[in-house]
Design a protein around this motif. Structure first.
Motif, PDB file in Angstrom:
ATOM      1  N   GLY A 177     -16.318   4.611 -13.596  1.00  0.00           N
ATOM      2  CA  GLY A 177     -16.662   3.207 -13.691  1.00  0.00           C
ATOM      3  C   GLY A 177     -16.015   2.318 -12.663  1.00  0.00           C
ATOM      4  N   LEU A 178     -14.931   2.747 -12.050  1.00  0.00           N
ATOM      5  CA  LEU A 178     -14.249   1.944 -11.049  1.00  0.00           C
ATOM      6  C   LEU A 178     -14.258   2.666  -9.711  1.00  0.00           C
ATOM      7  N   LYS A 179     -14.625   1.942  -8.682  1.00  0.00           N
ATOM      8  CA  LYS A 179     -14.531   2.463  -7.325  1.00  0.00           C
ATOM      9  C   LYS A 179     -13.359   1.757  -6.652  1.00  0.00           C
ATOM     10  N   LEU A 180     -12.327   2.499  -6.367  1.00  0.00           N
ATOM     11  CA  LEU A 180     -11.074   1.911  -5.891  1.00  0.00           C
ATOM     12  C   LEU A 180     -10.886   2.087  -4.395  1.00  0.00           C
ATOM     13  N   ASN A 181     -10.171   1.142  -3.807  1.00  0.00           N
ATOM     14  CA  ASN A 181      -9.672   1.291  -2.440  1.00  0.00           C
ATOM     15  C   ASN A 181      -8.239   1.823  -2.544  1.00  0.00           C
ATOM     16  N   ILE A 182      -8.034   3.037  -2.067  1.00  0.00           N
ATOM     17  CA  ILE A 182      -6.749   3.717  -2.249  1.00  0.00           C
ATOM     18  C   ILE A 182      -6.121   4.015  -0.896  1.00  0.00           C
ATOM     19  N   GLY A 183      -4.893   3.540  -0.699  1.00  0.00           N
ATOM     20  CA  GLY A 183      -4.130   3.853   0.500  1.00  0.00           C
ATOM     21  C   GLY A 183      -3.047   4.877   0.160  1.00  0.00           C
ATOM     22  N   ILE A 184      -2.852   5.831   1.041  1.00  0.00           N
ATOM     23  CA  ILE A 184      -1.838   6.862   0.838  1.00  0.00           C
ATOM     24  C   ILE A 184      -0.873   6.847   2.016  1.00  0.00           C
TER      25      ILE A 184
ATOM     26  N   SER B 138      -1.567  -7.745  -5.548  1.00  0.00           N
ATOM     27  CA  SER B 138      -2.836  -7.205  -6.034  1.00  0.00           C
ATOM     28  C   SER B 138      -2.845  -5.679  -6.024  1.00  0.00           C
ATOM     29  N   SER B 139      -1.851  -5.071  -5.384  1.00  0.00           N
ATOM     30  CA  SER B 139      -1.814  -3.604  -5.280  1.00  0.00           C
ATOM     31  C   SER B 139      -0.872  -2.995  -6.311  1.00  0.00           C
ATOM     32  N   LYS B 140      -1.296  -1.902  -6.896  1.00  0.00           N
ATOM     33  CA  LYS B 140      -0.429  -1.098  -7.740  1.00  0.00           C
ATOM     34  C   LYS B 140       0.135   0.046  -6.895  1.00  0.00           C
ATOM     35  N   VAL B 141       1.396   0.382  -7.118  1.00  0.00           N
ATOM     36  CA  VAL B 141       2.048   1.425  -6.324  1.00  0.00           C
ATOM     37  C   VAL B 141       2.410   2.604  -7.220  1.00  0.00           C
ATOM     38  N   VAL B 142       1.955   3.786  -6.817  1.00  0.00           N
ATOM     39  CA  VAL B 142       2.249   5.028  -7.534  1.00  0.00           C
ATOM     40  C   VAL B 142       3.097   5.903  -6.627  1.00  0.00           C
ATOM     41  N   PHE B 143       4.204   6.396  -7.156  1.00  0.00           N
ATOM     42  CA  PHE B 143       5.091   7.256  -6.372  1.00  0.00           C
ATOM     43  C   PHE B 143       5.082   8.672  -6.929  1.00  0.00           C
ATOM     44  N   TYR B 144       4.804   9.653  -6.060  1.00  0.00           N
ATOM     45  CA  TYR B 144       4.835  11.051  -6.463  1.00  0.00           C
ATOM     46  C   TYR B 144       6.163  11.658  -6.004  1.00  0.00           C
ATOM     47  N   CYS B 145       6.982  12.021  -6.971  1.00  0.00           N
ATOM     48  CA  CYS B 145       8.310  12.573  -6.684  1.00  0.00           C
ATOM     49  C   CYS B 145       8.239  14.099  -6.758  1.00  0.00           C
ATOM     50  N   HIS B 146       8.244  14.765  -5.605  1.00  0.00           N
ATOM     51  CA  HIS B 146       8.246  16.227  -5.577  1.00  0.00           C
ATOM     52  C   HIS B 146       9.565  16.762  -6.145  1.00  0.00           C
ATOM     53  N   PHE B 147      10.663  16.076  -5.813  1.00  0.00           N
ATOM     54  CA  PHE B 147      12.010  16.387  -6.301  1.00  0.00           C
ATOM     55  C   PHE B 147      12.934  15.326  -5.730  1.00  0.00           C
ATOM     56  N   PRO B 148      13.955  14.879  -6.482  1.00  0.00           N
ATOM     57  CA  PRO B 148      14.862  13.859  -5.946  1.00  0.00           C
ATOM     58  C   PRO B 148      15.463  14.296  -4.612  1.00  0.00           C
ATOM     59  N   ASP B 149      15.268  13.472  -3.592  1.00  0.00           N
ATOM     60  CA  ASP B 149      15.738  13.828  -2.251  1.00  0.00           C
ATOM     61  C   ASP B 149      17.246  13.999  -2.194  1.00  0.00           C
ATOM     62  N   LEU B 150      17.966  13.236  -2.991  1.00  0.00           N
ATOM     63  CA  LEU B 150      19.432  13.313  -2.935  1.00  0.00           C
ATOM     64  C   LEU B 150      19.943  14.678  -3.391  1.00  0.00           C
ATOM     65  N   LEU B 151      19.142  15.408  -4.164  1.00  0.00           N
ATOM     66  CA  LEU B 151      19.540  16.753  -4.577  1.00  0.00           C
ATOM     67  C   LEU B 151      19.190  17.790  -3.511  1.00  0.00           C
ATOM     68  N   LEU B 152      18.245  17.461  -2.650  1.00  0.00           N
ATOM     69  CA  LEU B 152      17.853  18.370  -1.579  1.00  0.00           C
ATOM     70  C   LEU B 152      18.740  18.210  -0.354  1.00  0.00           C
ATOM     71  N   ALA B 153      19.324  17.029  -0.191  1.00  0.00           N
ATOM     72  CA  ALA B 153      20.165  16.760   0.984  1.00  0.00           C
ATOM     73  C   ALA B 153      21.544  17.388   0.831  1.00  0.00           C
TER      74      ALA B 153
ATOM     75  N   SER C 192      -5.635  -5.707   1.187  1.00  0.00           N
ATOM     76  CA  SER C 192      -4.951  -5.085   0.052  1.00  0.00           C
ATOM     77  C   SER C 192      -5.731  -3.885  -0.469  1.00  0.00           C
ATOM     78  N   PHE C 193      -4.994  -2.893  -0.911  1.00  0.00           N
ATOM     79  CA  PHE C 193      -5.566  -1.738  -1.586  1.00  0.00           C
ATOM     80  C   PHE C 193      -5.368  -1.903  -3.086  1.00  0.00           C
ATOM     81  N   ASP C 194      -6.289  -1.359  -3.854  1.00  0.00           N
ATOM     82  CA  ASP C 194      -6.128  -1.412  -5.308  1.00  0.00           C
ATOM     83  C   ASP C 194      -4.913  -0.592  -5.740  1.00  0.00           C
ATOM     84  N   VAL C 195      -4.760   0.558  -5.102  1.00  0.00           N
ATOM     85  CA  VAL C 195      -3.629   1.439  -5.394  1.00  0.00           C
ATOM     86  C   VAL C 195      -3.081   1.986  -4.087  1.00  0.00           C
ATOM     87  N   VAL C 196      -1.753   2.041  -3.999  1.00  0.00           N
ATOM     88  CA  VAL C 196      -1.092   2.709  -2.876  1.00  0.00           C
ATOM     89  C   VAL C 196      -0.319   3.894  -3.446  1.00  0.00           C
ATOM     90  N   LEU C 197      -0.646   5.088  -2.975  1.00  0.00           N
ATOM     91  CA  LEU C 197       0.026   6.307  -3.408  1.00  0.00           C
ATOM     92  C   LEU C 197       1.065   6.688  -2.356  1.00  0.00           C
TER      93      LEU C 197
END
Length: 432
Positions: free
Chosen positions: A6-13, A122-137, A101-106
Motif C-alpha cells: 500500500g505504500l511506495k516509499l523513497n528509501i535512501g541507503i 520527515s525522514s525516519k532512520v533505521v540502523f542495522y547493527c551487524h555487531f557493536p563496532d567497539l567489540l570488534l575494534a 527528503s527520503f521517507d526512510v534512510v537505512l
C-alpha cells in the motif's frame, strides 16, 4: 512478519564501502528486495568499484551514488575508524543538502550519520547493527584505548538516536544490551532481522562423499583447529564408535571463504595449499592468515592426518558450490559467532551442519534435524561426524530438511518481506 503493502516509499541507503563482503551482501539484498516491493531505492556510498562489486549494483534496478571517494581510508595504516567516520559524514552531508527528503534512510556499520539524517524531520532512520563496532575494534594498548574512547562513546549515543534498530540475531541483540548499557537502561530494544541466502544458486547435491568440509577465513577466532582435531579423533576411532567401518577414503577439506570468481588449478597432491594473489579466505599480506595456516598444517601433521587434509586458501563462489555439492556435511567451528552465513549456505545446498552450540548457529540450525549443535571440543564434534558415517542415509535426509528450513525462514524473499514490513510500519507510525 507478513508482507505489508500500500505504500511506495523513497528509501535512501548509506553504506561506507560497497565492496563484496558480508555486510555489502546484506545491503545489496535489502536494496534488491525493497525495489521488488515497488519502492524507490537509492544507495549512497563513499566507494564503489565497478570491477569489484556485486552485479546487482550494476543492473540498474536501483542507482548507486558515490561521494567522497577522494577521502583517505586510513592515515599511514592507522586511524581506519576515524577515516570511515569522516567518509560517511561527507556522504551524509551530500545526501542531506543535494537530495530531497527520503521517507526512510537505512544506515549500517557507521552510526555517526544518524543525527545528520534526523535533521530532516520527515525522514525516519533505521540502523542495522551487524555487531557493536567497539567489540570488534582492538583496545590492546593505552594509546588505542584513548583513541577508541570517544569513538565508542559516539557509537552508543548515535545508535540510540535511530527510530528503529535492527540486528542480525538474538545473540547480537543480547550482546547489544550488554554492550550499550545506557541504551538498554532506556529500554532501547533492537528487533531481529536475519540475513538471507539466495537458495536458487544451489543445485541438488552431486554426491555425499566421505569428505567433511570447513569454509572460513584463516583467522584464529574461526577455530578451524577444532575441525582438524575432530577429524583426527574420527580417523583413529579409538573407542570403536564406527564399528570397524573403513575410513580410508575419509578426507577433510578446509576452504578459505572468498567471493571473487577465479579458477582453481587441478588437485594432484594429497595436502593441497594454494596461495593466490587475490584476497578472500587467505591474504598473504595479513600476518595472522599466514601464521594460522602454518599452525593448521603443523597440527594436521602432528595428528597424523596431513595426507587427508586439503587446504584451499581461497575459492570462487562457483567452486565453493561444487565443494558443498560433493561433501558429506559441513563443519562450522567458530564460537559465539554473531550470525554465520556459512551454515545457511550449507543448508541451502542440502548439506547438514555441525556447529558450536553458541552464537548465531543456535538460531539457524535445528539440532538433530538439519545438523548438530555441539560443545566446542574435538570429542563432541567427532561423535557427531561419526553419526553421518554409521547412519548411511542421515546426511541426505537432514540435507533435505535443511533446504526446506532455509527456504521457509532464511531466503532472500523472506528477508525482503520482513524488512519491508519494518520500514512500512515505521513510516505508518509517522503518518498516524
Amino acid at each position: 512478519m507478513e508482507k505489508k503493502g500500500g505504500l511506495k516509499l523513497n528509501i535512501g541507503i548509506i553504506h561506507p564501502d560497497l565492496g563484496i563482503g558480508g555486510a555489502e551482501r546484506l545491503i545489496v539484498d535489502a536494496a534488491v528486495e525493497l525495489a521488488s516491493h515497488g519502492h524507490n531505492v537509492h544507495i549512497f556510498t563513499a566507494h564503489h568499484d565497478k570491477n569489484r562489486c556485486f552485479e546487482e549494483t550494476l543492473s540498474g534496478s536501483f542507482p548507486v551514488t558515490v561521494y567522497g571517494s577522494f577521502l583517505p581510508r586510513h592515515i599511514f595504516q592507522h586511524f581506519h575508524a576515524l577515516c570511515a567516520y569522516l567518509r560517511c559524514i561527507f556522504v551524509a552531508l551530500c545526501m542531506l543538502f543535494m537530495w530531497k527528503s527520503f521517507d526512510v534512510v537505512l544506515v549500517d556499520q557507521v552510526s555517526v550519520v544518524i543525527p545528520l539524517m534526523k535533521l530532516k524531520r520527515s525522514s525516519k532512520v533505521v540502523f542495522y547493527c551487524h555487531f557493536p563496532d567497539l567489540l570488534l575494534a582492538q583496545h590492546t594498548t593505552s594509546l588505542r584505548r584513548v583513541y577508541r574512547k570517544p569513538i565508542d562513546f559516539v557509537e552508543e549515543v548515535t545508535t540510540g538516536m535511530a527510530d528503529l534498530i535492527l540486528v542480525n540475531s538474538k545473540f547480537t541483540a543480547t550482546t547489544f544490551a550488554k554492550t550499550f548499557k545506557n541504551l538498554d537502561s532506556q529500554a532501547v530494544r533492537p528487533a531481529v532481522l536475519y540475513p538471507a541466502v539466495n537458495v536458487e544458486q544451489f543445485n541438488k547435491p552431486n554426491a555425499f562423499k566421505l569428505n567433511f568440509l570447513s569454509i572460513n577465513r584463516f583467522e584464529r577466532k574461526k577455530n578451524i583447529d577444532l575441525a582438524v582435531s575432530a577429524f583426527s579423533i574420527l580417523c583413529k576411532d579409538e573407542r570403536n564408535l564406527l564399528q570397524g567401518r573403513n575410513l580410508a577414503d575419509a578426507t577433510l577439506t578446509i576452504v578459505g571463504k572468498s567471493m571473487i570468481d577465479y579458477s582453481l588449478r587441478s588437485m594432484q597432491c594429497k595436502c593441497i595449499i594454494y596461495l593466490p594473489f587475490f584476497s578472500g579466505g587467505f591474504d598473504r599480506r595479513l600476518k595472522e592468515n599466514v601464521e594460522y595456516l602454518e599452525e593448521l598444517k603443523v597440527l594436521a601433521d602432528r595428528e597424523g592426518v596431513s595426507d587427508r587434509v586439503k587446504f584451499i586458501t581461497s575459492c570462487s563462489t562457483s567452486e565453493r558450490n561444487v565443494f558443498l555439492s560433493d561433501c558429506l556435511c559441513v563443519l562450522y567451528t567458530p564460537k559465539d559467532e554473531h550470525f554465520g552465513i556459512v551454515p545457511l549456505e550449507a543448508m541451502a545446498a542440502q548439506k547438514p551442519v555441525i556447529a558450536c552450540n553458541s552464537g548465531g548457529p543456535v538460531e539457524t540450525i535445528k539440532d538433530g534435524i538439519t545438523g548438530f549443535l555441539c560443545d566446542p571440543n574435538p570429542g563432541a564434534f567427532s561423535f557427531a561426524m561419526g553419526k553421518f558415517i554409521t547412519e548411511a542415509q542421515l546426511a541426505e535426509s537432514m540435507g533435505k530438511e535443511a533446504r526446506r528450513h532455509v527456504e521457509e525462514s532464511f531466503s532472500t524473499k523472506i528477508f525482503g518481506q520482513n524488512l519491508n514490513g519494518y520500514l512500512v510500519d515505521i513510516v505508518r507510525e509517522k503518518i498516524d
